[in-house]
Scaffold this motif. Structure first.
Motif, PDB file in Angstrom:
ATOM      1  N   ARG A 178       0.644   3.925  -2.716  1.00 49.56           N
ATOM      2  CA  ARG A 178       0.605   5.478  -2.712  1.00 49.56           C
ATOM      3  C   ARG A 178       1.620   6.159  -3.200  1.00 49.56           C
ATOM      4  NH1 ARG A 178      -0.506   6.738   3.537  1.00 49.56           N
ATOM      5  NH2 ARG A 178      -2.832   6.216   3.140  1.00 49.56           N
ATOM      6  N   GLU A 219      -9.767   0.660  11.007  1.00 47.12           N
ATOM      7  CA  GLU A 219     -10.220  -0.666  10.391  1.00 47.12           C
ATOM      8  C   GLU A 219      -8.719  -1.662  10.410  1.00 47.12           C
ATOM      9  OE1 GLU A 219     -11.639   0.111   6.345  1.00 47.12           O
ATOM     10  OE2 GLU A 219     -13.222   1.418   7.119  1.00 47.12           O
ATOM     11  N   MET A 220      -7.698  -1.109  10.110  1.00 48.03           N
ATOM     12  CA  MET A 220      -6.533  -1.739  10.012  1.00 48.03           C
ATOM     13  C   MET A 220      -6.266  -2.489  11.672  1.00 48.03           C
ATOM     14  SD  MET A 220      -3.806   0.765   7.841  1.00 48.03           S
ATOM     15  CE  MET A 220      -2.481  -0.200   8.057  1.00 48.03           C
ATOM     16  N   PHE A 255      -9.360   4.937   8.392  1.00 47.70           N
ATOM     17  CA  PHE A 255      -8.740   3.759   7.897  1.00 47.70           C
ATOM     18  C   PHE A 255      -7.913   3.126   8.794  1.00 47.70           C
ATOM     19  CE2 PHE A 255      -5.655   1.467   5.247  1.00 47.70           C
ATOM     20  CZ  PHE A 255      -6.247   0.652   4.674  1.00 47.70           C
ATOM     21  N   ARG A 309       0.758  -1.249   0.096  1.00 49.35           N
ATOM     22  CA  ARG A 309       0.218  -0.096  -0.085  1.00 49.35           C
ATOM     23  C   ARG A 309       0.960   1.147  -0.032  1.00 49.35           C
ATOM     24  NH1 ARG A 309      -2.430   3.158   4.224  1.00 49.35           N
ATOM     25  NH2 ARG A 309      -4.444   4.171   3.345  1.00 49.35           N
ATOM     26  N   ASP A 312      -4.308   8.437   7.951  1.00 45.69           N
ATOM     27  CA  ASP A 312      -5.138   7.202   8.102  1.00 45.69           C
ATOM     28  C   ASP A 312      -6.123   7.245   9.349  1.00 45.69           C
ATOM     29  OD1 ASP A 312      -4.186   6.132   5.673  1.00 45.69           O
ATOM     30  OD2 ASP A 312      -2.830   4.873   6.755  1.00 45.69           O
ATOM     31  N   ARG A 313      -5.393   7.829  10.347  1.00 46.81           N
ATOM     32  CA  ARG A 313      -6.447   7.905  11.540  1.00 46.81           C
ATOM     33  C   ARG A 313      -7.512   8.794  11.219  1.00 46.81           C
ATOM     34  NH1 ARG A 313      -2.476   8.792  14.941  1.00 46.81           N
ATOM     35  NH2 ARG A 313      -2.610   6.531  16.038  1.00 46.81           N
TER      36      ARG A 313
END
Length: 301
Positions: free
Chosen positions: A46, A123-124, A120, A42, A115-116
């Motif tokens: 990105r 979810e990880m 996302f 990922r 991501d926080r």
């Protein structure tokens, strides 16, 4: 005889709908390795899709190398300094390599905050893998991305008077990966508890500038005042820049006097620290910072 309604009711009672069973895989080394691979993949996707980030990450190192390096070379030459046949661009080239991976590694770690903010990361964290696997994947992914960015700077070696040599290029890339791993670990550790991108970037700017100027990337470490010399010895980036400079100057034809001036090494109370020990220090810092980041993530919600 039972009525038609009673028969239908009995038939309905006897029909039990099937329940779909959901099997969650158990946690284990295999799932953790797969999680590390996915997080690494990922990060690469990105990085590849963000062309603006790739270009902007090269602007500042190239400016340091071509603009500041040329200006300092003219200043030293006109002032009758000790440069001799050594171009100042050659001297700051290892520092520019280290700075290029530093900026990319730090901002790669900042993707955790991003991501926080968008949910996302949660979810990880609820996935059936250990949180340590996510942190390891982030650290390795950030190190790989920063090294790929640094390879472009390696390709610009002739502009700094550094020859194309396969052994030199391979050594520089390996040292950049080690430094990028430690710096990404530092960035992930800082990002573990930060919830806003503005706060993260402000903190990174506050940390990166002193690290850059106290690493010996732009000036030799010998002959400094005592207080400044002590600060450079406590800077982890110092032990990433010095091996790169040692590798570069080992492939140049430089007199011993100029070598002592521009590649003095790092000393502890008069004792010159070996290059292998500097590499061990950087690796040790990387693993230590990654361990702290794992501990922080295990405490996070």
């Amino acid at each position: 005889m039972a009525s038609t309604a009673e028969k239908a009711e009995k038939a309905g009672r006897g029909t039990v709908p099937e329940v779909v069973r959901v099997r969650v895989p158990e946690r284990g080394p295999r799932q953790d390795l797969r999680a590390v691979k996915i997080v690494l993949h990922r990060e690469l996707i990105r990085f590849w899709r963000d062309k603006l980030r790739m270009v902007s990450g090269l602007v500042q190192p190239v400016l340091w190398l071509l603009v500041m390096g040329t200006g300092l070379s003219n200043l030293v030459t006109s002032g009758g300094g000790p440069a001799g046949d050594v171009d100042l661009k050659t001297f700051i080239y290892p520092g520019v390599c280290a700075m290029s991976v530093m900026f990319t590694a730090m901002f790669s770690a900042g993707s955790i905050v991003w991501d926080r903010e968008f949910g996302f990361l949660r979810e990880m964290l609820v996935a059936p893998v250990s949180r340590s696997a996510i942190v390891v994947g982030k650290c390795i992914g950030g190190a790989v991305v920063a090294t790929l960015q640094g390879v472009v700077i390696v390709m610009l070696a002739p502009l700094a008077g550094v020859p194309y040599d396969p052994a030199l290029m391979a050594q520089l890339i390996g040292l950049m990966f080690i430094g990028a791993f430690a710096l990404t670990g530092f960035g992930v550790m800082m990002a573990a508890r930060i919830t806003q991108m503005q706060a993260f970037f402000g903190l990174m700017q506050m940390a990166m500038m002193p690290m850059m100027f106290l690493s010996g990337a732009l000036y030799p470490l010998n002959g400094l005042p005592t207080w400044l010399s002590i600060l450079t010895r406590f800077n982890p980036l110092t032990y990433a820049v010095d091996p790169m400079r040692h590798v570069v100057f080992a492939h140049l034809d430089v007199s011993p006097r100029l070598l002592a001036t521009f590649d003095p090494g790092v000393t502890w109370n008069g004792w010159t620290v070996p290059v292998w020990l500097e590499i061990v220090i950087v690796l040790g810092m990387g693993f230590a910072l990654m361990a702290v980041a794992i501990w922080e993530f295990r405490r996070a919600d």
